[in-house]
Design a protein around this motif. Structure first.
Motif, PDB file in Angstrom:
ATOM      1  N   GLY A  17      -0.796  31.739  29.648  1.00 22.88           N
ATOM      2  CA  GLY A  17      -1.247  31.076  30.874  1.00 22.88           C
ATOM      3  C   GLY A  17      -0.394  29.878  31.250  1.00 22.88           C
ATOM      4  N   GLY A  18      -0.923  29.057  32.139  1.00 17.63           N
ATOM      5  CA  GLY A  18      -0.214  27.865  32.602  1.00 17.63           C
ATOM      6  C   GLY A  18       1.057  28.205  33.346  1.00 17.63           C
ATOM      7  N   PRO A  19       2.084  27.349  33.204  1.00 19.68           N
ATOM      8  CA  PRO A  19       3.335  27.593  33.924  1.00 19.68           C
ATOM      9  C   PRO A  19       4.050  28.861  33.455  1.00 19.68           C
ATOM     10  N   ALA A  20       3.626  29.392  32.311  1.00 21.64           N
ATOM     11  CA  ALA A  20       4.235  30.623  31.809  1.00 21.64           C
ATOM     12  C   ALA A  20       3.826  31.834  32.632  1.00 21.64           C
ATOM     13  N   GLU A  21       2.973  31.632  33.634  1.00 17.32           N
ATOM     14  CA  GLU A  21       2.517  32.755  34.447  1.00 17.32           C
ATOM     15  C   GLU A  21       3.511  33.146  35.527  1.00 17.32           C
ATOM     16  N   GLN A  22       4.676  32.509  35.572  1.00 19.14           N
ATOM     17  CA  GLN A  22       5.694  32.878  36.541  1.00 19.14           C
ATOM     18  C   GLN A  22       6.987  33.206  35.823  1.00 19.14           C
ATOM     19  N   VAL A  23       7.712  34.169  36.365  1.00 17.47           N
ATOM     20  CA  VAL A  23       9.021  34.543  35.828  1.00 17.47           C
ATOM     21  C   VAL A  23       9.994  34.734  36.986  1.00 17.47           C
ATOM     22  N   TRP A  24      11.255  34.581  36.674  1.00 16.22           N
ATOM     23  CA  TRP A  24      12.315  34.886  37.635  1.00 16.22           C
ATOM     24  C   TRP A  24      12.717  36.333  37.426  1.00 16.22           C
ATOM     25  N   TRP A  25      12.599  37.127  38.476  1.00 19.45           N
ATOM     26  CA  TRP A  25      12.938  38.549  38.419  1.00 19.45           C
ATOM     27  C   TRP A  25      14.102  38.758  39.372  1.00 19.45           C
ATOM     28  N   ASN A  26      15.275  38.980  38.826  1.00 23.57           N
ATOM     29  CA  ASN A  26      16.487  39.129  39.646  1.00 23.57           C
ATOM     30  C   ASN A  26      16.597  38.011  40.675  1.00 23.57           C
ATOM     31  N   GLY A  27      16.313  36.789  40.264  1.00 18.65           N
ATOM     32  CA  GLY A  27      16.461  35.640  41.128  1.00 18.65           C
ATOM     33  C   GLY A  27      15.284  35.339  42.033  1.00 18.65           C
ATOM     34  N   LEU A  29      11.236  34.329  42.195  1.00 18.34           N
ATOM     35  CA  LEU A  29      10.136  33.793  41.398  1.00 18.34           C
ATOM     36  C   LEU A  29       8.873  34.608  41.672  1.00 18.34           C
ATOM     37  N   LEU A  30       8.322  35.206  40.613  1.00 17.21           N
ATOM     38  CA  LEU A  30       7.145  36.073  40.730  1.00 17.21           C
ATOM     39  C   LEU A  30       6.045  35.633  39.785  1.00 17.21           C
ATOM     40  N   HIS A  31       4.812  35.913  40.190  1.00 19.23           N
ATOM     41  CA  HIS A  31       3.698  35.791  39.251  1.00 19.23           C
ATOM     42  C   HIS A  31       3.874  36.910  38.233  1.00 19.23           C
ATOM     43  N   SER A  33       1.885  38.947  36.962  1.00 18.74           N
ATOM     44  CA  SER A  33       1.198  40.202  37.274  1.00 18.74           C
ATOM     45  C   SER A  33       2.079  41.099  38.151  1.00 18.74           C
ATOM     46  N   GLU A  34       2.810  40.517  39.088  1.00 22.94           N
ATOM     47  CA  GLU A  34       3.740  41.294  39.917  1.00 22.94           C
ATOM     48  C   GLU A  34       4.909  41.792  39.076  1.00 22.94           C
ATOM     49  N   ALA A  35       5.367  40.966  38.150  1.00 21.59           N
ATOM     50  CA  ALA A  35       6.449  41.385  37.256  1.00 21.59           C
ATOM     51  C   ALA A  35       6.003  42.559  36.380  1.00 21.59           C
ATOM     52  N   LEU A  36       4.753  42.551  35.952  1.00 27.65           N
ATOM     53  CA  LEU A  36       4.233  43.677  35.159  1.00 27.65           C
ATOM     54  C   LEU A  36       4.238  44.968  35.974  1.00 27.65           C
ATOM     55  N   VAL A  37       3.858  44.889  37.234  1.00 30.62           N
ATOM     56  CA  VAL A  37       3.868  46.075  38.103  1.00 30.62           C
ATOM     57  C   VAL A  37       5.299  46.593  38.250  1.00 30.62           C
ATOM     58  N   ARG A  38       6.228  45.684  38.480  1.00 29.03           N
ATOM     59  CA  ARG A  38       7.635  46.095  38.622  1.00 29.03           C
ATOM     60  C   ARG A  38       8.177  46.673  37.323  1.00 29.03           C
ATOM     61  N   ALA A  39       7.796  46.086  36.203  1.00 30.56           N
ATOM     62  CA  ALA A  39       8.261  46.591  34.914  1.00 30.56           C
ATOM     63  C   ALA A  39       7.742  48.002  34.668  1.00 30.56           C
ATOM     64  N   ALA A  40       6.509  48.254  35.045  1.00 32.59           N
ATOM     65  CA  ALA A  40       5.931  49.593  34.851  1.00 32.59           C
ATOM     66  C   ALA A  40       6.655  50.636  35.699  1.00 32.59           C
ATOM     67  N   ASP A  41       7.266  50.209  36.810  1.00 33.54           N
ATOM     68  CA  ASP A  41       7.984  51.132  37.688  1.00 33.54           C
ATOM     69  C   ASP A  41       9.416  51.414  37.232  1.00 33.54           C
ATOM     70  N   LEU A  42       9.882  50.695  36.220  1.00 32.87           N
ATOM     71  CA  LEU A  42      11.247  50.906  35.744  1.00 32.87           C
ATOM     72  C   LEU A  42      11.361  52.232  35.001  1.00 32.87           C
ATOM     73  N   LYS A  43      12.556  52.800  35.055  1.00 32.39           N
ATOM     74  CA  LYS A  43      12.835  54.022  34.294  1.00 32.39           C
ATOM     75  C   LYS A  43      13.046  53.661  32.829  1.00 32.39           C
TER      76      LYS A  43
END
Length: 64
Positions: A17-27, A29-31, A33-43
């Protein structure tokens, strides 16, 4: 890193939790939860580079 490892890493960030709830995805900034959705869509064979708060999927980088 493979897709499953990335998903595990992102889930760990959710638990922290906290500030760790955001990541940079290819430049972009995403929450995490959105990064998890994108990761699940990867081959399975997609190249993934992740370090700290940054996730880079070289095949999905855009040249604008």
């Amino acid at each position: 890193m493979d897709r499953d490892q990335l998903i595990q890493r992102l889930r760990a960030r959710v638990r922290r939790g906290g500030p760790a709830e955001q990541v940079w995805w290819n430049g972009e900034l995403l929450h995490v939860s959105e990064a998890l959705v994108r990761a699940a869509d990867l081959k399975d064979q997609e190249l993934i580079r992740a370090r700290g708060d940054d996730v880079v999927i070289p095949s999905r980088l855009r040249d604008d």
